[in-house]
Design a protein around this motif. Structure first.
Motif, short mmCIF file in Angstrom:
data_model
loop_
_atom_site.label_atom_id
_atom_site.label_comp_id
_atom_site.label_asym_id
_atom_site.label_seq_id
_atom_site.Cartn_x
_atom_site.Cartn_y
_atom_site.Cartn_z
N LEU A 109 9.58 33.37 26.14
CA LEU A 109 10.80 33.64 25.38
C LEU A 109 10.90 32.72 24.17
O LEU A 109 11.19 33.17 23.05
CB LEU A 109 12.03 33.46 26.27
N ASP A 110 10.61 31.43 24.36
CA ASP A 110 10.70 30.49 23.25
C ASP A 110 9.61 30.74 22.21
O ASP A 110 9.84 30.54 21.01
CB ASP A 110 10.63 29.05 23.77
N ASN A 111 8.41 31.15 22.64
CA ASN A 111 7.37 31.49 21.68
C ASN A 111 7.84 32.59 20.74
O ASN A 111 7.65 32.50 19.52
CB ASN A 111 6.10 31.94 22.41
N VAL A 112 8.46 33.61 21.29
CA VAL A 112 8.92 34.72 20.46
C VAL A 112 10.12 34.30 19.61
O VAL A 112 10.24 34.69 18.45
CB VAL A 112 9.25 35.95 21.32
N ARG A 113 10.99 33.46 20.17
CA ARG A 113 12.14 33.00 19.39
C ARG A 113 11.69 32.17 18.18
O ARG A 113 12.29 32.27 17.11
CB ARG A 113 13.08 32.16 20.27
N VAL A 114 10.64 31.37 18.34
CA VAL A 114 10.10 30.63 17.20
C VAL A 114 9.67 31.60 16.09
O VAL A 114 9.97 31.39 14.91
CB VAL A 114 8.91 29.75 17.64
N ALA A 115 8.98 32.66 16.47
CA ALA A 115 8.53 33.64 15.47
C ALA A 115 9.71 34.35 14.82
O ALA A 115 9.68 34.67 13.62
CB ALA A 115 7.60 34.65 16.13
N LEU A 116 10.75 34.62 15.59
CA LEU A 116 11.91 35.33 15.05
C LEU A 116 12.73 34.50 14.07
O LEU A 116 13.51 35.04 13.28
CB LEU A 116 12.82 35.78 16.20
N GLN A 117 12.57 33.18 14.09
CA GLN A 117 13.34 32.33 13.18
C GLN A 117 13.00 32.59 11.72
O GLN A 117 13.87 32.51 10.85
CB GLN A 117 13.09 30.85 13.49
N ARG A 118 11.75 32.90 11.44
CA ARG A 118 11.32 33.05 10.04
C ARG A 118 12.05 34.18 9.32
O ARG A 118 12.65 33.93 8.26
CB ARG A 118 9.79 33.26 9.99
N TRP A 126 18.46 23.55 9.48
CA TRP A 126 18.30 22.46 10.44
C TRP A 126 19.64 21.91 10.93
O TRP A 126 19.70 21.23 11.95
CB TRP A 126 17.50 21.33 9.81
N TRP A 127 20.72 22.16 10.19
CA TRP A 127 22.02 21.61 10.57
C TRP A 127 22.70 22.40 11.70
O TRP A 127 23.68 21.96 12.26
CB TRP A 127 22.94 21.59 9.35
N ARG A 128 22.16 23.58 12.01
CA ARG A 128 22.80 24.41 13.01
C ARG A 128 22.43 23.95 14.42
O ARG A 128 21.34 23.42 14.66
CB ARG A 128 22.42 25.88 12.83
N SER A 129 23.32 24.17 15.36
CA SER A 129 23.08 23.80 16.75
C SER A 129 21.93 24.63 17.31
O SER A 129 21.70 25.79 16.91
CB SER A 129 24.34 24.04 17.58
N VAL A 130 21.21 24.05 18.28
CA VAL A 130 20.11 24.77 18.92
C VAL A 130 20.61 26.04 19.62
O VAL A 130 19.85 26.99 19.83
CB VAL A 130 19.37 23.85 19.91
N THR A 131 21.89 26.06 19.96
CA THR A 131 22.44 27.26 20.61
C THR A 131 22.46 28.46 19.67
O THR A 131 22.61 29.59 20.13
CB THR A 131 23.87 27.00 21.13
N ALA A 132 22.30 28.21 18.35
CA ALA A 132 22.23 29.32 17.40
C ALA A 132 21.03 30.22 17.71
O ALA A 132 21.05 31.41 17.40
CB ALA A 132 22.14 28.79 15.97
N LEU A 133 20.01 29.62 18.35
CA LEU A 133 18.82 30.41 18.68
C LEU A 133 19.11 31.43 19.77
O LEU A 133 18.33 32.37 19.96
CB LEU A 133 17.69 29.49 19.11
N ASP A 134 20.21 31.23 20.51
CA ASP A 134 20.54 32.19 21.56
C ASP A 134 20.80 33.58 21.00
O ASP A 134 20.69 34.58 21.73
CB ASP A 134 21.76 31.71 22.36
N THR A 135 21.15 33.66 19.72
CA THR A 135 21.36 34.97 19.09
C THR A 135 20.06 35.76 19.00
O THR A 135 20.09 36.96 18.77
CB THR A 135 21.96 34.81 17.68
N LEU A 136 18.94 35.07 19.18
CA LEU A 136 17.62 35.73 19.10
C LEU A 136 17.16 36.27 20.45
O LEU A 136 16.15 36.98 20.51
CB LEU A 136 16.58 34.76 18.56
N ASN A 137 17.86 35.93 21.51
CA ASN A 137 17.37 36.24 22.86
C ASN A 137 17.18 37.73 23.09
O ASN A 137 16.18 38.17 23.68
CB ASN A 137 18.31 35.67 23.91
N ALA A 138 18.16 38.53 22.66
CA ALA A 138 18.09 39.97 22.93
C ALA A 138 16.88 40.58 22.27
O ALA A 138 16.13 41.35 22.89
CB ALA A 138 19.37 40.66 22.46
#
Length: 263
Positions: A109-118, A126-138
């Protein structure tokens, strides 16, 4: 398995990527010479040839990891000959590599979330909370499901078999939402079961995008690809569907050597 790998006839449309007179010299050695390619939109196109034929060099030229000595590369009508690799990736021309390129100690899941960030520009926020990545989970789970890895979402990549690691790479590549997917020897080093799984996966992801692949497994190429370009000594030897190129005596000689003369 045979039916599930068959390429759908008549899917190819307009030319999406073409090369004209593509040439690459390395200190006096010509690795690729006057290669003309036309990759049609919606097709699965293979580059094949014996070792040293120039396949990977052509691949690196098309994806801009190398600059050509001469020739032009056109993607969707735009000259990308001097563009950088990052720019053409942003344009939708995305590749995989022969060597596994996943983060082994992150979960799938984290591997794909890293790719989805781009594509969502989260990598630079960088100022956003790590929880912002939860929007990528679905979306990440959708991609893992597409490559049949959703049940392993919370497993670390290091625990996967080689074939499943390659499937994960496809998921991370799809996270960039490519219009054209370039796969460099996706079956390399795989056993029979993994080859069948990845071949089926390529067929599924090719349903709504163009695929160009370098591949040595001719059984997969014969069943999966609409068009095959055969390279030898850096030049195009033959092109067509599998039946056409497999009957070409020059192709047989390149792969098998000259047949002995009759007594």
């Amino acid at each position: 398995m045979q039916a599930s790998l068959s390429a759908a006839p008549g899917r190819a449309g307009n030319v999406i990527l073409c090369a004209e007179g593509l040439t690459k010299d390395f200190s006096g050695f010509t690795a690729v010479k006057n290669v003309d390619l036309r990759i049609r939109e919606g097709s699965v196109h293979a580059l094949i040839g014996p070792n040293g034929a120039g396949k990977t060099t052509v691949f690196n030229l098309l994806t801009k990891f190398l600059q050509p000595t001469r020739g032009r590369i056109i993607y969707r009508g735009e000259d990308i000959t001097r563009a950088g690799a990052a720019r053409v990736a942003r344009m939708g021309l995305v590749r995989s590599f022969q060597i596994s390129a996943v983060f082994p100690h992150l979960t799938l899941l984290d591997n794909v979330r890293v790719a989805l960030q781009r594509p969502r520009y989260l990598a630079t926020q960088w100022w956003r909370s790590v929880t912002a990545l939860d929007t990528l989970n679905a979306r990440a789970m959708e991609l893992l499901d597409a490559v049949q890895l959703a049940d392993h979402a919370h497993v670390t990549a290091a625990e996967l078999s080689y074939g499943r690691k390659r499937a994960l790479e496809v998921a991370t590549t799809l996270a960039l939402d490519p219009e054209m997917l370039l796969l460099d020897e996706p079956m390399a080093g795989m056993g029979h079961e993994d080859v069948g799984h990845i071949a089926d996966l390529i067929r599924r992801v090719a349903q709504n995008r163009t695929v160009l692949m370098v591949e040595h497994n001719l059984n997969v190429v014969s069943q999966l690809c609409d068009t095959i370009t055969v390279l030898a000594r850096g030049e195009i030897l033959a092109e067509g569907n599998y039946d056409e190129v497999s009957r070409d005596p020059r192709v047989r000689e390149a792969y098998l050597g000259s047949e002995p003369a009759d007594d």
